[in-house]
Scaffold this active site. Sequence first.
Site, PDB file in Angstrom:
ATOM      1  N   GLU A 153     -21.125 -94.388  -2.155  1.00 25.60           N
ATOM      2  CA  GLU A 153     -20.327 -93.158  -2.013  1.00 25.60           C
ATOM      3  C   GLU A 153     -19.947 -92.566  -3.366  1.00 25.60           C
ATOM      4  O   GLU A 153     -19.355 -91.490  -3.427  1.00 25.60           O
ATOM      5  CB  GLU A 153     -19.063 -93.429  -1.190  1.00 25.60           C
TER       6      GLU A 153
ATOM      7  N   ASP B 127     -42.716 -70.972 -20.861  1.00 24.16           N
ATOM      8  CA  ASP B 127     -42.284 -71.493 -19.569  1.00 24.16           C
ATOM      9  C   ASP B 127     -41.155 -70.651 -18.985  1.00 24.16           C
ATOM     10  O   ASP B 127     -40.449 -69.947 -19.710  1.00 24.16           O
ATOM     11  CB  ASP B 127     -41.762 -72.935 -19.721  1.00 24.16           C
TER      12      ASP B 127
ATOM     13  N   PRO C  81     -23.167 -84.815  -7.098  1.00 23.64           N
ATOM     14  CA  PRO C  81     -23.313 -83.501  -6.459  1.00 23.64           C
ATOM     15  C   PRO C  81     -22.188 -82.546  -6.855  1.00 23.64           C
ATOM     16  O   PRO C  81     -22.331 -81.327  -6.716  1.00 23.64           O
ATOM     17  CB  PRO C  81     -23.244 -83.806  -4.960  1.00 23.64           C
TER      18      PRO C  81
ATOM     19  N   ARG D 124     -39.887 -83.011 -22.786  1.00 19.61           N
ATOM     20  CA  ARG D 124     -40.930 -82.008 -23.024  1.00 19.61           C
ATOM     21  C   ARG D 124     -40.516 -80.976 -24.068  1.00 19.61           C
ATOM     22  O   ARG D 124     -41.353 -80.228 -24.540  1.00 19.61           O
ATOM     23  CB  ARG D 124     -41.400 -81.373 -21.714  1.00 19.61           C
TER      24      ARG D 124
HETATM   25  N1  SAM Z   1     -20.332 -89.344  -1.563  1.00 12.44           N
HETATM   26  C1  SAM Z   1     -20.947 -88.495  -2.548  1.00 12.44           C
HETATM   27  C2  SAM Z   1     -20.641 -87.055  -2.231  1.00 12.44           C
HETATM   28  O1  SAM Z   1     -20.543 -86.714  -1.068  1.00 12.44           O
HETATM   29  O2  SAM Z   1     -20.564 -86.243  -3.181  1.00 12.44           O
HETATM   30  C3  SAM Z   1     -22.444 -88.690  -2.581  1.00 12.44           C
HETATM   31  C4  SAM Z   1     -22.866 -89.984  -3.142  1.00 12.44           C
HETATM   32  S1  SAM Z   1     -24.597 -90.151  -3.273  1.00 12.44           S
HETATM   33  C5  SAM Z   1     -25.029 -90.839  -1.728  1.00 12.44           C
HETATM   34  C6  SAM Z   1     -24.832 -91.456  -4.409  1.00 12.44           C
HETATM   35  C7  SAM Z   1     -25.073 -91.040  -5.830  1.00 12.44           C
HETATM   36  O3  SAM Z   1     -26.249 -90.254  -5.905  1.00 12.44           O
HETATM   37  C8  SAM Z   1     -24.026 -90.186  -6.475  1.00 12.44           C
HETATM   38  O4  SAM Z   1     -22.946 -90.968  -6.945  1.00 12.44           O
HETATM   39  C9  SAM Z   1     -24.798 -89.522  -7.589  1.00 12.44           C
HETATM   40  O5  SAM Z   1     -24.896 -90.369  -8.734  1.00 12.44           O
HETATM   41  C10 SAM Z   1     -26.173 -89.358  -6.989  1.00 12.44           C
HETATM   42  N2  SAM Z   1     -26.411 -87.999  -6.476  1.00 12.44           N
HETATM   43  C11 SAM Z   1     -26.521 -87.646  -5.191  1.00 12.44           C
HETATM   44  N3  SAM Z   1     -26.765 -86.345  -5.061  1.00 12.44           N
HETATM   45  C12 SAM Z   1     -26.825 -85.833  -6.307  1.00 12.44           C
HETATM   46  C13 SAM Z   1     -27.049 -84.526  -6.831  1.00 12.44           C
HETATM   47  N4  SAM Z   1     -27.232 -83.479  -6.051  1.00 12.44           N
HETATM   48  N5  SAM Z   1     -27.045 -84.382  -8.177  1.00 12.44           N
HETATM   49  C14 SAM Z   1     -26.831 -85.427  -8.989  1.00 12.44           C
HETATM   50  N6  SAM Z   1     -26.613 -86.689  -8.538  1.00 12.44           N
HETATM   51  C15 SAM Z   1     -26.603 -86.893  -7.221  1.00 12.44           C
END
Ligand code: SAM
Length: 251
Positions: free
Chosen positions: A116, A168, A89, A154
């Site tokens: 996490e 697109d 994220p 794609r």
């Molecule tokens: N503790 C992290 C935080 O608050 O930023 C979130 C961890 S999430 C539960 C588990 C995994 O999901 C992350 O390590 C990432 O690989 C993926 N993930 C979750 N949200 C994402 C997003 N918006 N974009 C990309 N990957 C995401």
Amino acid sequence: MRFDAITLFPELFDAWPKHGVTRRAFDQGLIELHRWQLRDFAADAYRRVDDRPFGGGPGMVLLAEPLLRALAAVRAARGDAAPVLLFSPAGQRLDQALVRELAGGAGAVLLCGRYEGVDQRVIDRHVTLEVSLGDYVLSGGELPALVLLDAIARLQPGVLTPGSAEHDSFADGLLEGPQYSRPERLEAEPGGAPAEVPAVLLSGHHAELARWRREQALALTARRRPDLIAAARAAGRLDAADERWLRTLAL
Ligand code: SAM
């Protein structure tokens, strides 16, 4: 173009290569996807790949050492210096420009986080780019990896009908306008009016049709994504006719 996904759930990647237009990218060998089970790189009999975070706090963190071993194995198998993308994220927001850039490369290693997240030292040493799908939290990086793969697949030559990707959304920086198909007239629902296809689409006037499509794209983009209009203007992609049309819109 080769992709290597390091994941705790390789099965999540099973269905997507077999379906839809993107299947062609696999059938034609344009994209290769290799899945690596992170647990295969654990050091103990329990195949443990996560532990509690130092300093306390809820949840678990993916351990550095299994990830480092997995990355070394992927590097050895690939024999190149492909970028390592970590889904997070906190990453750079995925957009069509980034998709295009990656679609023109030799592929990537896709690191799918869970729990996490990932021990920061792996990120510091090996991750080329952190990529985010948007401002929300998913349970893992597998769905983001599939989203990225789909967007890249794609764009491979021969996957879509020729010319289709150029129309697109985002191809020219605008959203794509509305689409219609048969029938030309939808009968009214109770209390409503019939719905007709815009006459220009049936007219056969190619220049008028092209102008109409451009105007619809401009109007939709101006209403929903004024930031894209501003970017198109700054990049010199709007001509005098576009600007005249935009001035007529009540936004
Ligand atoms: N503790 C992290 C935080 O608050 O930023 C979130 C961890 S999430 C539960 C588990 C995994 O999901 C992350 O390590 C990432 O690989 C993926 N993930 C979750 N949200 C994402 C997003 N918006 N974009 C990309 N990957 C995401």
